[in-house]
Scaffold this active site. Structure first.
Site, PDB file in Angstrom:
ATOM      1  CB  SER A 128      -1.065  -0.032   0.984  1.00 32.90           C
ATOM      2  OG  SER A 128      -2.017   1.035   1.021  1.00 32.90           O
ATOM      3  CG  ASP A 171      -6.405  -2.720  -4.365  1.00 32.98           C
ATOM      4  OD1 ASP A 171      -7.365  -2.183  -3.672  1.00 32.98           O
ATOM      5  OD2 ASP A 171      -5.056  -3.053  -4.012  1.00 32.98           O
ATOM      6  CG  HIS A 227      -5.623  -2.219  -0.622  1.00 37.12           C
ATOM      7  ND1 HIS A 227      -4.742  -2.089  -1.540  1.00 37.12           N
ATOM      8  CD2 HIS A 227      -4.726  -1.836   0.597  1.00 37.12           C
ATOM      9  CE1 HIS A 227      -3.726  -1.246  -1.009  1.00 37.12           C
ATOM     10  NE2 HIS A 227      -3.716  -1.044   0.258  1.00 37.12           N
TER      11      HIS A 227
END
Length: 710
Positions: free
Chosen positions: A580, A655, A687
């Site tokens: 991320s 995602d 995600h």
């Protein structure tokens, strides 16, 4: 002793040693940290309302145990088997139960909710929802219940009659659900008034928000599922707050006082139900007004306080009312650089700034029944801790938790008892009960579940940041057979972004167990919490504004300098991995500091901030129209020609947080530049790659590092 006896003894000791030393597998490291290796705790601890009794889960979750502050010897309240028999359910655990009153538990099972009386040992069904119902929210008396179906909001009254609060045929107008993509502390969209006469709710109009396609490969042919994804600088949600009156069946709406796409955040009711408080934040997120509205008409009444900052203002906590008979409230303010507690009257007077700490308050836990003391969590002077404090209305502050570490605290309803469970660098878990005088009684001390395993050690230190003055916390994990005379390769694990802190004063120091597995493969595993990360105050965090990646990378390079200063580090064999924001950091460092790391693995990375969502992205970067230079500087797409090391990019194909366009665009740029990189998708994962597939993910990541960092 003869030679045969010595040989037998030697073999016995060797066998005993092998039996006592076990190895943590990678699968253990990924899946078992909070299962097999979870410390002994009073799991599911909960105070029984208006009593000095509490409950927790026993016998591996198969029994509900109860004890009291006057007698800590626990007894079985009910077994899971008996509860299932009484309710006709097939519950697998007690998780999610809550007490309605001193004798009544509320239990959920699928689409049904039940009540169970702990005195009579009998239960009954209280409501059954349709399969499409979501966001079920009971009123404070647990009689009426509001819920959503698709985009509309409904409630069931005491007689279980279904009543529509909204009836929007445009599915882009969504009521009763969170909005702003869960930013600003928003976790729900339904807010009952204290006496259950009204329901306030969020409504978002997403009509103008762009659709973003997610491919479902499970159908033949594959099917596109569109989600609403407001990208930076583009059309965003238009919020309203509705207030529905149960008696009249009428709804009034509150719109932003500024622009239509300003944020309406942190909604709260006054105890007398006359007013609703809403923190309105402009879309630029640098101007916040805490406004009071009339609950009957929706009319604006006054602004309590206004906060402006050229970087950002980020309200995350609703007003807290310590006394149910007063509209005076506590508000979190970061005006002085740290989250502190301020006590206001509903007419807008600042009665008292209750705390003036140089460290952030993080959460209000409760107040005593008289409303004269507020219990809250804060880091204290050491930012790796999480401690419990109380403060009275005159500003007298008292530290409750006496031990350094990361604490979880629950205050009894009478305010006389505080349950405290904590861990720190040397303590797996300890459970305590504090009385009103601050005297602690130990309830449980966990044994070390890692005893008998080959397990390395973590070294916690500080280094100076790139500004040469700020301390940054570091964690260095070494293998169990560490030899200071050897040269070790290093894997740097990075996150580096706001709202996250990797290093905490908890057992394993905030590390994942797989990091200790990696250390046993002959690696050092290093992390530094750079400027921009959490729990250090506004100046430390907001240095990233408008230039994401600049100061964070500079601090990470100070970490590299520190590693290379250690005689046992092989400075030519450094690898980096993050997910991320950590994926953004990994790709950024591999491209903007191409000589630093030999290998990088980036998961779910933002590669260009123009592809990220409005609420988070515009807080930190503004819009491209306002800050094109900053967007160009931060875009990894502009540095692909500089790649030198081996790079693996990973992304979940479904995602909906960091959309896959980020990684695809980066791969496209690498191809255009003639650069070879590796790419691995996780089909249908969002995600985060979860479940058993996470073992596959971490094997992919760590094998790639080991194989390419030779």
């Amino acid at each position: 002793m003869n030679k045969i006896s010595l040989l037998v003894l030697s073999c016995f000791m060797a066998t005993l040693s092998l039996a006592q030393t076990k190895k943590i597998t990678l699968e253990d490291g990924v899946l078992q940290q909070n299962r097999t290796f979870r410390a002994d705790k009073l799991l599911g601890f909960q105070w029984i309302p208006t009593t000095n009794q509490y409950i927790y889960f026993g016998d591996s979750g198969r029994k509900l145990m109860t004890a009291s502050t006057s007698n800590a010897t626990a007894s079985e309240l009910i077994s899971l088997a008996d509860l299932n028999k009484a309710l006709g359910t097939d519950l697998k655990s007690f998780f999610g139960i809550e007490f309605k009153d001193a004798n009544t538990m509320v239990v959920s099972s699928g689409t049904k909710q039940f009540e169970y009386n702990t005195t009579t040992k009998t239960g009954k069904s209280i409501v059954e929802f349709s399969e499409t119902a979501e966001n079920q929210t009971f009123d404070p008396n647990h009689e009426n219940v509001a819920f959503t179906e698709k985009n509309n909001l409904y409630y069931l009254d005491k007689n279980r009659k279904k009543i529509a609060i909204t009836n929007e045929t445009n599915e882009a107008i969504v009521s009763g659900q969170f909005f702003a993509r869960n930013e600003f502390g928003i976790e729900k969209g339904i807010f009952w008034s204290p006496k259950a006469a009204n329901i306030a709710f969020y409504q978002k109009d997403q009509t103008e928000v762009a659709d973003y396609p997610i491919l479902d490969i499970n159908e033949t042919p594959g099917k596109l599922e569109n989600i609403k994804y407001p990208m930076i600088g583009q059309k965003s949600e238009k919020p309203r707050v509705g207030i529905y009156n149960l008696a009249s069946g009428k709804t009034v709406f509150i719109k932003p006082r500024g622009n239509a796409d300003d944020y309406l955040t942190n909604l709260s009711w006054t105890p007398d139900e006359k007013f609703v408080l809403i923190a309105e934040l402009n879309r630029g997120q640098n101007d916040m007004s805490l406004n009071v509205y009339d609950a009957q008409t929706g009319a604006y009444v006054r602004t309590i306080t206004n906060e402006k900052n050229p970087r950002w203002v980020e309200p995350e906590h609703a007003a807290f009312f310590p006394n149910p008979k007063s509209n005076n409230f506590v508000w979190f303010s970061e005006k002085d650089g740290f989250q502190n507690l301020c006590y206001y009257s509903i007419d807008g007077k600042l009665i008292k700034q209750l705390t003036a700490n140089k460290f952030p308050a993080r959460e209000i836990l409760a107040a005593n029944p008289a409303g004269t003391e507020i219990y809250f969590m804060a880091t204290g002077e050491n930012p790796t801790n999480m401690l419990a404090y109380k403060v009275d209305l005159k500003g007298k502050q008292t530290l409750i938790t006496k031990d350094q570490g990361t604490h979880t605290v629950a205050v009894s309803t009478d305010g006389n008892w505080i349950f405290d469970e904590y861990s720190n660098h040397t303590t797996p878990s300890k459970s305590l009960m504090y009385d009103k005088a601050g005297k602690a009684t130990t309830l449980l001390v966990s044994k070390n579940k890692y005893e008998g395993y080959e397990m390395g050690t973590a070294e916690i230190k500080t280094i100076k940041s790139a500004d040469s003055t700020t301390d940054l916390w570091t964690r260095l994990i070494k293998p169990s057979n560490f030899d200071p005379n050897k040269k070790y390769p290093v894997m740097v694990y990075v996150y580096g972004g706001p709202h996250a802190q990797m290093i905490t004063n908890s057992y394993l120091d905030g590390a994942n167990l797989w990091m200790y597995w990696m250390a046993e493969q002959g690696y050092l595993v290093f992390t530094v919490d750079n400027r921009g990360s959490d729990n250090r105050g506004f100046a430390f965090e907001s240095v990233i504004h408008g230039r994401l990646g600049v100061n964070e990378i500079a601090d990470q390079m100070k970490g590299v300098d520190y590693l290379k200063s250690l005689p046992y580090v092989d400075g030519n064999r450094l690898a980096i991995h993050g997910w991320s924001y950590g994926g953004f950091m990994t790709t950024s460092i591999m491209l903007r500091q191409p000589d630093a790391f030999k290998v990088g693995v980036a998961g779910g990375p933002v590669t260009d901030w123009k592809y990220y969502e409005v609420m988070y992205g515009e807080r930190y970067m503004d819009t491209p129209a306002e800050n094109q230079k900053g967007f160009d500087e931060a875009s990894t797409l502009n540095y692909v020609k500089d790649l030198k090391g081996k790079l693996l990019l990973i992304h979940g194909t479904s995602d909906d947080v960091v959309v896959m366009q980020n990684n695809f665009m980066l791969v496209k740029k690498f191809i255009e530049a003639g650069k070879q990189v590796d790419f691995f998708p996780y089909p249908m994962h969002k995600h985060n790659v979860t479940g058993k597939d996470r073992v596959h993910l971490m094997k992919k990541v760590l094998d790639y590092i080991i194989d390419n960092n030779k």
